[in-house]
Design an enzyme around this catalytic site. Structure first.
Site, short mmCIF file in Angstrom:
data_model
loop_
_atom_site.label_atom_id
_atom_site.label_comp_id
_atom_site.label_asym_id
_atom_site.label_seq_id
_atom_site.Cartn_x
_atom_site.Cartn_y
_atom_site.Cartn_z
CG ASP A 3 34.16 37.13 47.21
OD1 ASP A 3 34.89 36.08 47.58
OD2 ASP A 3 33.92 37.38 46.71
NE ARG A 56 44.80 41.85 44.19
CZ ARG A 56 45.60 42.50 43.81
NH1 ARG A 56 47.16 42.30 43.37
NH2 ARG A 56 45.29 44.41 44.28
CG ASP A 80 33.06 44.34 38.61
OD1 ASP A 80 34.43 44.87 37.51
OD2 ASP A 80 32.54 44.58 39.34
#
Length: 361
Positions: free
Chosen positions: A78, A83, A186
């Protein structure tokens, strides 16, 4: 049809390097240009040591160096996908995640299915999973102070440049500087000094919610609800729901619960109080700037979504069940079993197919 591939590879994993070679072979066999995007190391700049050798290009610059791909393939877990999303979002490219990680929620395609997944995307028969992203406005352009490199050298990877301001209506300057940044998971606000808490005022859509003192604060999307927010005790939110999840981390107060807000109607602002320690701002794990007392940042839904390529409509809750072993709890299994699905042969009744009042459909 795929016209150009950008490839993001976790070079520290032999399985990822081997899988990347198969992606390149697939591309050669179909005449599709494929350029590797190095999101791990810092591009060499002749004689430029002002950032300690840790600076990076912007997402758009990295996409341009790769020839503006319309598909970004990530090979890793993940973290690697995040990225790749950073680069893909800058040019609205599709993202295909090949999973060689351990506890992934975003990467879906297993290595044995790699060529089949590429064939499906190339033929346009795959599924596109559109995910809410986050963006920000700030009281001033974000900056990374001199000397941060030594503090952040270990565990964070290369520093990225602070997000550049977006164009804004001069009449809206009181609402802050719009920043050219997109996050899938986030935005995290965390204390810099071990002996100083981050003390902030939290606003929801311009109204003061309360004052918090904590190690960190997470404003997550529905997608990011299974990441840092979850580790801090926050809820798991279905990615089908456009939501903002505010979660304090180790707060020094009685009220330590998360808030789940409507991303379509609400925004979360964090203002650093006068006697607070400095606060670092990170987006999807990458440092974007440092806030001083009096600074503020507003987090809200971005105008575009991340587009993740899937072989089929993703089974999010099935992944939650499998990742956390929810169907394997020994205490529950001792009392009996249940079928994997409850799906009678009859057509789904209308009140189940379209639950709730008509105005929500």
């Amino acid at each position: 049809m795929i016209e150009r591939i950008g490839l993001v590879v976790h070079g520290g994993k032999e399985a990822a390097v081997a899988a990347a070679a198969r992606v390149k072979a697939w591309a050669r066999g179909r005449g599709v240009p494929c350029a590797e995007i190095d999101v791990w190391n810092t591009p060499a700049a002749d004689g430029d040591e002002k950032d300690g050798g840790m600076g990076r290009l912007t997402a758009l610059e990295e996409a341009e160096q790769a020839g503006l791909p319309d598909l970004v393939v990530t090979v890793g877990g993940d973290g690697t996908l995040l990225r790749g999303v950073r680069v893909a979002a800058a040019v609205d490219a599709l993202v295909l995640g090949i999973d060689v990680g351990r506890v992934g929620f975003l990467t879906e395609v297993r290595v044995p299915d790699l060529e089949a997944a590429l064939d499906a995307v190339h033929a346009g028969t795959g599924h596109v999973d559109a995910r809410l992203m986050l963006t920000m406005r700030a009281s001033r352009p974000l900056e990374i102070p001199t000397g941060m490199q030594a503090l952040l050298r270990y565990g964070r990877g290369p520093l990225l440049p602070p997000p550049t301001p977006r164009d804004a209506d001069p009449g809206h300057t009181g609402w802050g500087v719009p920043l050219d940044v997109l996050g899938l998971n986030d935005v995290v606000f965390e204390k810099l000094a071990r002996d100083r808490q981050a003390s902030v005022a939290i606003y929801v859509s311009g109204r003061l919610l309360g004052f918090y003192s904590a190690d960190a604060f997470v404003v997550a999307s529905s997608t990011g609800s299974t990441a840092y927010s979850f580790a801090a005790g926050g809820p798991i939110v279905s990615p089908h729901l456009d939501a903002l999840v505010f979660t304090p981390v180790a707060p020094h107060m009685v009220f330590d619960r998360s808030l789940v807000l409507s991303a379509r109607e609400e925004r979360v602002a964090v203002r650093v109080l006068e006697r607070s320690g400095r606060v670092a701002v990170s987006v999807d794990g990458r440092l974007c700037g440092v806030l001083d007392p009096g600074d503020w940042v507003s987090v809200y839904a971005a105008p575009r979504r991340a587009r993740l390529a899937r072989l089929a409509d993703p089974d999010f809750l099935g992944r939650v069940r499998d990742r956390f072993g929810l169907a394997d709890a020994p205490a529950a299994l001792a009392d009996g079993s249940a079928p994997a699905e409850y799906r009678p042969a009859q057509p789904l009744p209308d009140d189940l197919a379209h639950p709730g009042p008509p105005d929500i459909h």
